[in-house]
Each structure stands twice: as structure tokens, then as C-alpha cells.
Design an enzyme around this catalytic site. Structure first.
Site, short mmCIF file in Angstrom:
data_model
loop_
_atom_site.label_atom_id
_atom_site.label_comp_id
_atom_site.label_asym_id
_atom_site.label_seq_id
_atom_site.Cartn_x
_atom_site.Cartn_y
_atom_site.Cartn_z
N LEU A 37 0.97 -1.20 -0.01
CA LEU A 37 0.12 0.06 -0.15
C LEU A 37 0.98 1.02 0.15
N LEU A 83 3.37 -8.39 -9.78
CA LEU A 83 2.95 -6.97 -10.29
C LEU A 83 3.59 -5.90 -9.51
N THR A 132 7.65 -4.99 -18.89
CA THR A 132 7.11 -4.04 -19.55
C THR A 132 7.71 -3.87 -20.91
N ASP A 133 7.07 -3.29 -21.71
CA ASP A 133 7.88 -3.01 -23.29
C ASP A 133 8.91 -2.00 -23.00
N GLU A 134 8.95 -1.30 -22.03
CA GLU A 134 10.01 -0.19 -21.86
C GLU A 134 11.53 -0.91 -22.03
N SER A 158 12.74 1.78 -16.34
CA SER A 158 13.07 0.42 -17.26
C SER A 158 14.22 -0.30 -17.19
N LYS A 196 -0.05 9.27 -14.52
CA LYS A 196 0.11 8.65 -15.67
C LYS A 196 -0.49 9.50 -16.83
N TYR A 214 4.96 16.87 -22.74
CA TYR A 214 6.55 17.04 -22.83
C TYR A 214 7.12 17.10 -24.26
N ARG A 221 3.01 5.91 -28.12
CA ARG A 221 2.83 4.96 -27.46
C ARG A 221 1.84 4.05 -27.80
N PRO A 289 13.91 13.63 -19.31
CA PRO A 289 15.17 13.40 -20.01
C PRO A 289 14.98 11.98 -20.41
N HIS A 291 13.67 10.55 -22.77
CA HIS A 291 12.34 10.18 -23.40
C HIS A 291 12.35 9.31 -24.75
P1 NAD Z 1 0.95 0.85 -9.97
O1 NAD Z 1 2.15 1.61 -9.54
O2 NAD Z 1 -0.50 1.36 -9.98
O3 NAD Z 1 0.97 -0.32 -8.53
C1 NAD Z 1 2.01 -0.91 -8.22
C2 NAD Z 1 1.42 -1.63 -6.67
O4 NAD Z 1 2.84 -2.24 -6.28
C3 NAD Z 1 0.87 -0.70 -5.80
O5 NAD Z 1 -0.38 -1.45 -5.20
C4 NAD Z 1 1.93 -0.55 -4.70
O6 NAD Z 1 1.27 -0.35 -3.32
C5 NAD Z 1 2.62 -2.03 -4.63
N1 NAD Z 1 3.99 -2.01 -4.36
C6 NAD Z 1 4.90 -1.07 -4.61
N2 NAD Z 1 6.04 -1.31 -4.01
C7 NAD Z 1 5.82 -2.50 -3.25
C8 NAD Z 1 6.79 -3.20 -2.22
N3 NAD Z 1 7.79 -2.86 -2.22
N4 NAD Z 1 6.27 -4.18 -1.73
C9 NAD Z 1 4.69 -4.49 -2.00
N5 NAD Z 1 4.00 -3.78 -2.78
C10 NAD Z 1 4.46 -2.89 -3.34
O7 NAD Z 1 1.67 -0.16 -11.12
P2 NAD Z 1 0.83 -0.75 -12.31
O8 NAD Z 1 0.78 0.41 -13.35
O9 NAD Z 1 -0.41 -1.28 -11.89
O10 NAD Z 1 1.72 -1.70 -12.85
C11 NAD Z 1 1.82 -3.02 -12.42
C12 NAD Z 1 3.19 -3.72 -12.98
O11 NAD Z 1 2.69 -3.83 -14.22
C13 NAD Z 1 4.39 -3.17 -12.61
O12 NAD Z 1 5.30 -4.28 -12.65
C14 NAD Z 1 4.66 -2.80 -14.01
O13 NAD Z 1 6.17 -2.50 -14.22
C15 NAD Z 1 4.03 -3.44 -15.05
N6 NAD Z 1 3.49 -2.78 -16.16
C16 NAD Z 1 2.95 -1.58 -16.27
C17 NAD Z 1 2.23 -0.90 -17.44
C18 NAD Z 1 1.30 0.16 -17.55
O14 NAD Z 1 1.04 0.88 -18.29
N7 NAD Z 1 1.00 0.78 -16.13
C19 NAD Z 1 2.70 -1.59 -18.66
C20 NAD Z 1 3.32 -2.84 -18.71
C21 NAD Z 1 3.61 -3.30 -17.53
O1 DAU Z 2 5.05 1.12 -22.09
C1 DAU Z 2 4.78 0.55 -20.71
C2 DAU Z 2 4.92 1.49 -19.62
O2 DAU Z 2 3.87 2.54 -19.89
C3 DAU Z 2 4.99 1.12 -18.15
O3 DAU Z 2 5.82 -0.04 -17.87
C4 DAU Z 2 5.05 2.05 -17.12
O4 DAU Z 2 4.77 1.57 -15.80
C5 DAU Z 2 3.95 3.18 -17.20
O5 DAU Z 2 4.00 4.23 -16.53
C6 DAU Z 2 4.15 3.77 -18.82
O6 DAU Z 2 5.22 4.45 -19.08
P1 DAU Z 2 5.12 5.84 -20.04
O7 DAU Z 2 6.27 6.62 -19.50
O8 DAU Z 2 5.08 5.48 -21.25
O9 DAU Z 2 3.73 6.29 -19.39
P2 DAU Z 2 3.35 7.86 -19.06
O10 DAU Z 2 1.88 7.97 -18.89
O11 DAU Z 2 4.30 8.37 -17.96
O12 DAU Z 2 3.85 8.81 -20.34
C7 DAU Z 2 3.08 8.36 -21.67
C8 DAU Z 2 3.62 9.36 -22.59
O13 DAU Z 2 3.16 10.69 -22.28
C9 DAU Z 2 5.09 9.67 -22.60
O14 DAU Z 2 5.60 9.83 -23.85
C10 DAU Z 2 5.28 10.71 -21.71
C11 DAU Z 2 4.21 11.74 -22.11
N1 DAU Z 2 3.82 12.46 -20.90
C12 DAU Z 2 3.62 11.88 -19.55
C13 DAU Z 2 3.10 12.81 -18.67
C14 DAU Z 2 2.84 12.22 -17.38
C15 DAU Z 2 3.54 13.95 -21.24
O15 DAU Z 2 3.62 14.34 -22.14
N2 DAU Z 2 3.30 14.68 -20.15
C16 DAU Z 2 2.96 14.12 -18.78
O16 DAU Z 2 2.54 14.93 -17.84
#
Ligand code: NAD
Ligand code: DAU
Length: 351
Positions: A37, A83, A132-134, A158, A196, A214, A221, A289, A291
Site C-alpha cells: 500500500l 506485479l 513492460t515493453d520499456e 526500465s 500517468k 512533454y 505509445r 530526460p 524520453h
Molecule cells: P501501480 O504503480 O499502479 O501499482 C503498483 C502496486 O505495487 C501498488 O499497489 C503498490 O502499493 C505496490 N507496491 C509498490 N512497491 C511495493 C513493495 N515494495 N512491496 C509490496 N508492494 C509494493 O503499477 P501498475 O501500473 O499497476 O503496474 C503493475 C505492474 O505492471 C508493474 O510491474 C509494471 O512495471 C507493469 N506494467 C505496467 C504498465 C502500465 O502501463 N501501467 C505496462 C506494462 C507493465
Molecule cells: O510502456 C509501458 C509503460 O507505460 C509502463 O511500464 C509504465 O509503468 C507506465 O508508466 C507507462 O510508461 P510511460 O512513460 O510511457 O507512461 P506515461 O503515462 O508516464 O507517459 C506516456 C507518454 O506521455 C510519454 O511519452 C510521456 C508523455 N507525458 C506523460 C506525462 C505524465 C507527457 O507528455 N506529459 C505528462 O505529464
């Protein structure tokens, strides 16, 4: 196959959708949600299933080896779906060590706990690591990330995820732990923390605040609805080949600025504002940075081998997402108070 599953990070964005799907679809499984949490974890995300008889929440940090050992000892899990992570790139630029701790060391702690618990008996056991794809870095104008693309991470986030993927692979090779890994593209949908792009901009549009794009806004994406990611995880968990990796993506590329303009347009209409009103909030700011210019997943392997396809169009998913945020203002208000405000100030105001 597995009956007792520890899902880490189940109170977060994607984790909560995975927990809900498993709890509802598999009443005979025991689902243990292990989550620290942090700011990103919110049990409100799971209010509708918290009383289900096959669901247990355990508050615990994956950095705490005693806590993990105790949980593994008590539940003797058949599988882990991992996750839990620090997930936001901008935060990783501000505080890289938090990402090293949770994403790298936390993952290795879990691998060690699984190794200890299973003690060489790997029948029907699985460690499923969500990546993640990153980790693949950035693409040029053309091409896609496949399962064999070389890793080339560019942000501390990443790099930490890439490192954890390598540890998972190494534990499979060295200790025979049965593993599977999936690398997904950008998710969107209900319950995503408003740091996000999509939820941040929905929230700012509602509050008529600037939309901080940015750089030149031409970064690309590949967006996938979170419930489709959860369905892919279900499929891979049950039918994926042990030791394999799967790419998951929507074949749905958007340049940030085009996506932001679409959001503005849809929300003009939903908020009864004059067409063009929300676009005036768009503000170009200093670039992130390191990016990554473009991400795009080739999801043909999971399509071919496991018959997975996204089930909703981007238009449906985005409309559903905006409606969810407009109908859940309390949720937004709860998660955007306190520490979030400090982060927002650091990221966007002092620049
Ligand atoms: P999120 O940040 O919404 O949730 C992360 C969760 O992990 C939270 O509930 C947090 O409390 C818990 N957590 C963080 N640190 C912890 C710790 N030390 N011990 C126990 N719990 C902990 O993340 P999300 O966007 O739901 O991503 C989930 C997973 O999917 C991650 O591994 C992320 O890399 C991967 N992923 C995310 C995306 C995306 O677009 N969001 C895409 C591809 C992969
Ligand atoms: O590709 C999978 C990844 O997608 C996950 O692994 C990550 O957990 C998740 O955060 C996400 O990463 P991104 O960096 O792509 O997502 P974000 O929403 O931060 O940004 C999406 C795009 O928008 C990126 O090119 C940066 C841009 N952006 C983001 C924010 C927060 C802006 O232009 N302005 C902003 O304020």
C-alpha cells in the site's frame, strides 16, 4: 493447476484488475493479495470483492524478507503473479534508488522465497513475472518490439524492470524455477493513478488545469485497455509455455499530442463545454530526460499461440475510462491529496 496464488501489487492499477478477474472467475482458487500500500496502492480499488471467500489481503513489503518468508510459509503458494513495482518513469528520474530496491531487490526476494518454499518440487508451480515493453528501449519510425528484441532500457524505471527480468530468467536457468514473463505496452483504464498521462490529463481537464505535454508531443505509445491486459495475464498464467516470454500490446499506436487532442474533444462533449475549449489547456513543457520516442508491440505470438486479441476498441475503452473518472470523483479526490500534491509540485511547478 495452481490453487493458491500470491498476487503482488494487487492493490495497484493493473494488479487490482487481475485480482478481481481471478477472484471472480476462479472461486476454487485462493487469491492472496500481497501489497505494501504505497502511494499507488489503494484498497478502494477492490471494494467490490474484499469480502469474497476466496480472497485474502496481506499488507507487506516485498523488501521485508521476514514478512515474505512468513507469508510463503503460511500459504504454501502454488504460484506467484508478481506485479508489485514502482511504476512511474518520472518518479524513477527523481528517485532511482526506490526503483532499484522494489523492482530489483524485491523481485529477487520473492524468487528466493519461492525457491525456498518449493524446495525442488516444482510440479504445478509457477512464478509469473509481469514486465513492460520499456525494457526494449525506443523504436524509430518503423518496426515493432518482438520477444527476441534485445534489451536496451533508457530510464531508471526500465533499467530496474530489465534487471528484474534478467533475475527471473537466471533463477529459471540456475535453480529450475518454472517461470513465465510477459512484456506489455502502455495500459489505460479505471483505477490508474493520476500521475500517468491519461488519468492525469482527465483530472486536469475536469479541473481546467494546464495539460503539460512533454517536448514536441510527437512521442508514440501503444495503448491497451487494462482489462484486456488482465485477460492476457489469465491466459498466459494457464496456458503459457514455462520458460517463455510473451509480448502483449494493442496494435494501437498514438502520438501523445493526437491522443491528448482526442481526450480534449471527447471531454468537451461529456462536460458540455464548447468544442475547442479543453484544447486551450494544452501547454508544451520541458521534455522528460531520456524520453523514449516510440513504443510498439508485435503481439502476434500471443495471438497465434494463445488466441488472445484486445476485446475493446480504443474508442470504447477511452470512453469507458473517462466516464469512470467522471463518476468516481471521490476516488480521485482521495488519491490526489497528501503526498501526491508534493510530487505534482516537484514534477511540474519547479522546472
Ligand atoms: P501501480 O504503480 O499502479 O501499482 C503498483 C502496486 O505495487 C501498488 O499497489 C503498490 O502499493 C505496490 N507496491 C509498490 N512497491 C511495493 C513493495 N515494495 N512491496 C509490496 N508492494 C509494493 O503499477 P501498475 O501500473 O499497476 O503496474 C503493475 C505492474 O505492471 C508493474 O510491474 C509494471 O512495471 C507493469 N506494467 C505496467 C504498465 C502500465 O502501463 N501501467 C505496462 C506494462 C507493465
Ligand atoms: O510502456 C509501458 C509503460 O507505460 C509502463 O511500464 C509504465 O509503468 C507506465 O508508466 C507507462 O510508461 P510511460 O512513460 O510511457 O507512461 P506515461 O503515462 O508516464 O507517459 C506516456 C507518454 O506521455 C510519454 O511519452 C510521456 C508523455 N507525458 C506523460 C506525462 C505524465 C507527457 O507528455 N506529459 C505528462 O505529464
Amino acid at each position: 493447476m495452481a490453487t493458491t496464488i500470491i498476487i503482488t501489487g494487487g492493490a495497484g492499477f493493473i494488479g487490482s484488475h487481475v485480482v478481481r478477474l481471478f477472484v471472480k472467475k476462479y472461486p476454487d482458487y485462493k487469491i492472496i493479495n500481497l501489497d505494501a500500500l504505497t502511494y499507488a496502492g489503494n484498497l478502494e480499488n477492490l471494494g467490490d470483492i474484499e469480502r469474497a471467500s476466496n480472497y485474502i489481503f496481506e499488507k507487506g513489503n516485498i523488501l521485508d524478507t521476514d514478512v515474505i518468508a512468513n507469508i510463503f510459509h503460511r500459504y504454501q503458494p502454488d504460484a506467484i503473479i508478481h506485479l508489485a513495482a514502482e511504476s512511474h518513469v518520472d518518479r524513477s528520474i527523481l528517485s532511482p534508488m526506490d526503483f532499484v530496491y522494489t523492482n530489483v531487490i524485491g523481485t529477487v526476494n520473492l524468487l528466493n522465497a519461492a525457491k525456498e518454499c518449493w524446495n525442488g518440487n516444482f510440479t504445478n508451480k509457477l512464478f509469473y513475472h509481469i514486465s513492460t515493453d520499456e525494457v526494449f528501449g525506443s523504436l524509430g519510425e518503423k518496426g515493432f518490439f518482438t520477444e527476441t528484441t534485445a534489451y536496451a532500457p533508457n530510464s531508471p524505471y526500465s533499467a530496474s524492470k530489465a534487471s528484474s527480468d534478467h533475475f527471473v530468467r537466471a533463477y529459471a536457468e540456475t535453480y529450475n524455477i518454472p517461470v513465465v514473463v510477459s512484456n506489455c505496452s502502455n495500459n489505460y483504464g479505471p483505477n490508474q493513478f493520476p500521475e500517468k498521462l491519461i488519468p492525469l490529463f482527465i483530472n486536469n481537464i475536469v479541473n481546467e488545469k494546464p495539460l503539460p505535454v512533454y517536448g514536441d508531443g510527437l512521442y508514440t505509445r501503444d495503448w491497451l485497455y487494462v482489462k484486456d491486459h488482465a485477460k492476457a495475464i489469465d491466459l498466459i498464467f494457464h496456458k503459457g509455455k514455462k520458460g517463455d516470454t510473451y509480448n502483449i500490446g494493442g496494435f494501437n499506436e498514438w502520438k501523445n499530442i493526437d491522443l491528448v487532442k482526442l481526450l480534449c474533444k471527447l471531454m468537451d462533449s461529456k462536460l458540455y463545454r464548447k468544442p475547442g475549449t479543453n484544447e486551450k489547456l494544452i501547454t508544451y513543457i520541458k521534455d522528460r530526460p531520456g524520453h523514449d520516442r516510440r513504443y510498439a508491440i508485435d503481439a502476434s505470438k500471443i495471438n497465434r499461440e494463445l488466441n488472445w486479441n484486445p476485446s475493446v476498441t480504443f474508442e470504447q475503452g477511452l470512453n469507458e475510462t473517462i466516464d469512470w473518472y467522471l463518476e468516481n470523483k471521490d476516488w480521485l479526490q482521495h488519491v490526489t491529496s497528501g503526498d501526491y500534491l508534493k510530487y505534482y509540485e516537484l514534477q511540474y511547478v519547479i522546472k
